[in-house]
Design an enzyme around this catalytic site. Sequence first.
Site, PDB file in Angstrom:
ATOM      1  N   GLU A  38       0.842  -1.197   0.000  1.00  0.00           N
ATOM      2  CA  GLU A  38       0.000   0.000   0.000  1.00  0.00           C
ATOM      3  C   GLU A  38       0.881   1.253   0.000  1.00  0.00           C
ATOM      4  O   GLU A  38       1.855   1.345   0.727  1.00  0.00           O
ATOM      5  CB  GLU A  38      -0.889  -0.018   1.246  1.00  0.00           C
ATOM      6  N   LYS A 103      -9.558   2.488  -2.385  1.00  0.00           N
ATOM      7  CA  LYS A 103      -9.777   1.886  -1.065  1.00  0.00           C
ATOM      8  C   LYS A 103     -11.120   2.317  -0.484  1.00  0.00           C
ATOM      9  O   LYS A 103     -11.410   3.505  -0.367  1.00  0.00           O
ATOM     10  CB  LYS A 103      -8.635   2.300  -0.130  1.00  0.00           C
ATOM     11  N   CYS A 137      -5.432  -3.019   2.682  1.00  0.00           N
ATOM     12  CA  CYS A 137      -5.185  -2.891   4.127  1.00  0.00           C
ATOM     13  C   CYS A 137      -6.448  -3.019   4.996  1.00  0.00           C
ATOM     14  O   CYS A 137      -6.927  -4.112   5.244  1.00  0.00           O
ATOM     15  CB  CYS A 137      -4.462  -1.565   4.385  1.00  0.00           C
TER      16      CYS A 137
END
Length: 250
Positions: A38, A103, A137
């Site tokens: 990330e 995300k 994540c």
Amino acid sequence: MRIAGLNLDIVWKNKDKNFQLIEEHFKDVDADIFLLPEMFSTGFCMDAAEVSDRHEESLEFLKKMAKEKNAAFCGSAPVEQGGHFYNRMYFVQPDSESFFYDKRHLFSFSGEDKVYSPGHKRMIVNYKGFRILLQVCYDLRFPVFARNNDDYDAVLYIANWPEKRVGAWEHLLKARAIENLSFVFGLNRIGTDGNDLFYQESSHCFFADGTEISQKTGNIISAELNIDELKDFRQHFQFLNDRDKFSIEL
């Protein structure tokens, strides 16, 4: 299909140095997909106005690497678009065709939700006979969003998940593989970031039964994903047929 991930000690806010390190680490590595952590070009940084790509710098680097290695490259970078900032995960094919996933679940504990805007859709990429779900994540903590509706075979999770909470990272990766009858490749960064958070080596790839199938050599973690083995496993254990039916409001 072979995936190779880089446990990268990301240099804080230094894109050129991180690009150089990635090239050096992958120089003699062969794979079908190369995976990066990330925010691989800057570190997990909330100074979005300072570090975000405005001219697709990270995407152009991924395209360059994909062409040179004749393989797909995948990782996320902070991006500015239309007056908003996104933590954007790219999947770039050797012919430069690219896909992206913004995300969805922003890490409010660090204030990510105050700086970046969330994505509003899942992204599943078809590549070399695999259907691949892209995730970043904190998405790992939300199993409903990643639920397999019999529409993917593998999940790629990329992260900056600190050592103090790494137990959750490792347990949840295995859980996502088991509950979704899928390959799960989770790549974390290493080293210490600009906020003095430490990241231990904790990258893994799991088969659909929770078995670890990755190998580690230096900073490279790799795994061979066999689609026929997965199909046989799913044919024998048809657990996805019993899943709950629901829709997600995004």
